[in-house]
Design an enzyme around this catalytic site. Structure first.
Site, PDB file in Angstrom:
ATOM      1  N   HIS A   1       0.866  -1.185   0.000  1.00 50.73           N
ATOM      2  CA  HIS A   1       0.000   0.000   0.000  1.00 50.73           C
ATOM      3  C   HIS A   1       0.892   1.222   0.000  1.00 50.73           C
ATOM      4  CE1 HIS A   1      -3.581   2.386   0.512  1.00 50.73           C
ATOM      5  NE2 HIS A   1      -2.977   3.060   1.475  1.00 50.73           N
TER       6      HIS A   1
ATOM      7  N   GLY B   1      -7.023   3.500   1.424  1.00 53.07           N
ATOM      8  CA  GLY B   1      -7.866   3.692   0.230  1.00 53.07           C
ATOM      9  C   GLY B   1      -7.147   4.362  -0.923  1.00 53.07           C
TER      10      GLY B   1
ATOM     11  N   LEU C   1     -10.042  -3.823   3.720  1.00 54.49           N
ATOM     12  CA  LEU C   1      -9.112  -3.075   2.873  1.00 54.49           C
ATOM     13  C   LEU C   1      -7.970  -2.443   3.665  1.00 54.49           C
ATOM     14  CD1 LEU C   1      -8.605  -1.988  -0.041  1.00 54.49           C
ATOM     15  CD2 LEU C   1      -9.895   0.032   0.627  1.00 54.49           C
ATOM     16  N   ASP C   2      -6.748  -2.727   3.252  1.00 56.45           N
ATOM     17  CA  ASP C   2      -5.555  -2.093   3.828  1.00 56.45           C
ATOM     18  C   ASP C   2      -5.439  -2.305   5.338  1.00 56.45           C
ATOM     19  OD1 ASP C   2      -5.027  -1.142   1.278  1.00 56.45           O
ATOM     20  OD2 ASP C   2      -6.053   0.755   1.627  1.00 56.45           O
ATOM     21  N   ALA C   3      -6.012  -3.384   5.827  1.00 53.92           N
ATOM     22  CA  ALA C   3      -6.030  -3.594   7.276  1.00 53.92           C
ATOM     23  C   ALA C   3      -5.347  -4.886   7.707  1.00 53.92           C
ATOM     24  CB  ALA C   3      -7.460  -3.566   7.795  1.00 53.92           C
TER      25      ALA C   3
END
Lengths: 281, 281, 281, 281
Positions: free
Chosen positions: C188, C197, C223-225
């Protein structure tokens, strides 16, 4: 248009230069200035926006001559956004070459690369992959002088303004160094001035340092002693072998070298004696 | 209880040590291990949880003797969480001393500081502020030997296990170095091995480096050449004067020195020749 | 052979494991251990040297079964030095892909790359340059499910153990995430959890941060976690445009992603809940 | 004398300003300039050397008025080398206060500190140690407004130009924030915008980040959302407990806060909307 200039400091220099540009019909897009308080020396880089005619640009450049001389300056005008013709010298380590090529082809480095030269043939396939001519010029122990004359003429023929030594493992003859003064960048695989010379990672391992590094510098006839443009470091620990240091060091080398090349190609470096003024972007 | 041990590598060492601890009624809370693949040497630090009786601890320690000898080890047991009695030597730069004292009194550094020694008196007020005895022992050019005998006996009288040279600007006599071998930590204000000796920031300025640093190392009789424990670096630019380098360097010095002292005081450093194994926390 | 194991902590675990290895004729080359003092959980990675017969290795692995169950462990044996079969998913940003390929072909990353997949065709020429099959699977807005079924079966057919999302600009369906749990790594382009995001560099520019970064993490359905493996940062200043942030960020992305992939491929990562234990090399 | 100025960009600004200074008998010692290419906004900081008479300085300042208005600028003149009167607000964490005091008394920070304010009394002894008045103003839950009126008048009475929140653990009322707009600096103990609000180290621990940080920013009425001046980061690993993160974070906090205060006190920061232009030294 980029103007890089250095001269003895004295009152009114910024006003003088700014007025000259205004009167010539130019506008200052970006100005970076530094006065060395110890040497009393003035350095400036000005990004000038000028109406597009080549004629007007040439007029400004020739008009500047008498102003420049009156303040005892050294200066250089260069078209902004111009690509820098660059020859790359290599031996067998691939990482710096690959990194420079990838950054050039992605647009991060504003280079044209007409020629890659190697004292070995190992990296010819990489050059070929990118469609760049590769020339193999061996450097025999008893024919070093002739070999470097060949390097010199190959570089001259290619029209290269900049020479990058991307892990080129040869000590350069003094007259070669003189001929490329201020336009040849080397990457040394240590945090200079620590570990000058051969096998710096092995030297670093033996000394037990906790941080390693790499240094990008202009080539001078004294080994690993030229003006430093950029450096990069990485923490290491007791469990890192010499091979690990080399691996971690490769990242430092790519980062320091590519930044130095970028600063040079974007006319952001002024050399003064054994030092560099780098107006970073 | 902390066990630090090093010995020639051979199969089964972890099992041998782990069994010994289990049989002795101990439990391993934390184990850090490293085998040097080049020197074939084994290093381990074990945090052992043992029933609280001092007797039982002493029993384990004396029982260990024959095991330790059978594997040709050097080892050391130390109570975990024990504070380290520390003497600090200073001259006139205050920052490292202030930093060590602030960290000690906030609980970050597990030190007891019975004595601060200075070859000048400048920092006596800081010692006083923290209620720590300050002793001024000048080092005259023609009485160095006698002066360092005084330092030695003052340190011995204070019961200090650890000696920290917090910008103590004196070259130590060889026999003093030998007497404090492995328990005296110096901070050198450069990224060693670059810029050994006097005025490293001025040396760095002249060389035009783009990164400066500081190095915490054990004192040995060879100047600035002892085993490195930690290093810290900071980027610098062309506009930084020598005074700026000193200012930026002070942060590097405080960080590298305080970490090195912390690792040592928490029994996280094993010295082997000119290197350190540092099991960081 | 590498053993990675995690289980509830209890006294004697190191001794138990070390004895098992000794009795099985193995030798411990390297042991990294960590006990989470809050969760009371035990993690270990052991590099075991065992006589070369495949038979003996299989014997040890199956004998271990009952021991592993008795301590309620999760564990994994893997041949040390084994290359990891890896599929790479891309869109149009080339830098991470180029970096992974260069590192793989120079030997820094122990990967076999049987397949590169793109939802666009832009990077097909790079795959071709390295002689790796490229498969273009578009992801239409109204056919996402079917597209990802195609991705899944292409990955399965390739025999890939590891999936790397090298700036693959698609949000993955939950069931795809579940199917690749613990073996898909994403990069990311921000310092998570800041700027989750889309367009993180533009978000960072707007917020006026002075440091940007990149985060390599395991893919999860949120998402992205997912569990973070590595992060990298770079200082920025007021004069950096969003495009400059992207350029500087690319270096962060390449460094964080390649390290994360390396740790994973060298069996140096253990996942526990939303965190990773990374025994770095 | 330092001039900081910002205004809409247009051609000739540098020339106009440089001429004004030359005509007024001043000399430019150092000039830092930045044009925001997106907002088309011009920022400049000029260090002017002017003959020593206060009269002449005042003349220049008042003459500048009409020039400044004609270019729709915001600007500020300030004597160079002037010390900044600074009030420090604390609660019970000592490290930032100690660091600011040590740097002030060593000369690294050009501050005069007439007052330290605490909503608790814990740090009164540190203030006393340095001979600085300490005032304890508790902030009861149901008397917050009155308490902050007291803070405000105490600050006003002290003549402080700058307010530093050195781990002051209170959310400030909006009108207090407005009253100190552009001259109150807070240190937040996370790498903003990650982990806004309470217990950021615990939040960071739970998220499993591999890098932690601290952020120095101007206070605005929106919590932790003001213009960022500086940030600092540190790598962490799985073995670091929340307490370790706090310990490592303290170094980040001291470094980011002291740099931000230094830049502000040396007139090196220009605020524009939610961002800062920082001409570093």
């Amino acid at each position: 248009m980029i103007l890089k200039l250095s001269c003895p400091d004295r009152p009114g220099l910024v006003a003088t230069l700014a007025n000259f540009i205004a009167v010539s019909g130019g506008n200052i897009l970006e100005m970076s200035q530094f006065t060395d308080p110890i040497e009393k020396w003035f350095f400036i880089r000005i990004h000038i926006d000028l109406e597009d005619t080549e004629e007007k640009r040439q007029a400004l450049i020739s008009t500047f001559e008498s102003l420049g001389q009156s303040i005892k300056a050294e200066w250089e005008f260069r078209e902004s956004g111009a690509r820098t013709r660059t020859a790359i010298l290599v031996t067998k380590a691939a990482h710096c070459l690959q990194d420079l090529l990838a950054r050039t082809y992605s647009g991060d480095l504003p280079l044209d690369i007409p020629l890659i030269l190697g004292n070995r043939e190992d990296l010819a396939p990489i050059a070929e992959r990118y469609g760049i001519p590769f020339r193999h010029i061996p450097v025999p122990k008893d024919g070093k002088e002739a070999a470097f004359a060949d390097y010199q003429s190959a570089i001259d023929d290619s029209g290269a303004e900049l020479i990058v030594l991307a892990r080129f493992m040869q000590i350069l003859p003094a007259d070669f160094c003189d001929a490329v003064h201020g336009r040849a960048i080397n990457i040394h695989h240590s945090f200079l001035p620590a570990f000058v010379g051969a096998n710096p990672y092995r030297q670093a391992y033996r000394r037990g340092v906790k941080i390693i590094g790499a240094t990008a510098h202009y080539v001078t006839s004294e080994l690993d002693a030229g003006p430093i443009i950029d450096q990069e470091v990485e923490r290491v620990e007791h469990f890192h072998t010499p091979e690990d240091l080399m691996r971690l060091g490769r990242d430092c080398e790519c980062l320091a070298l590519s930044r130095a090349v970028r600063y040079h190609a974007n006319d952001r470096v002024i050399i003064r004696g054994n030092k560099t003024i780098v107006f970073r972007d």
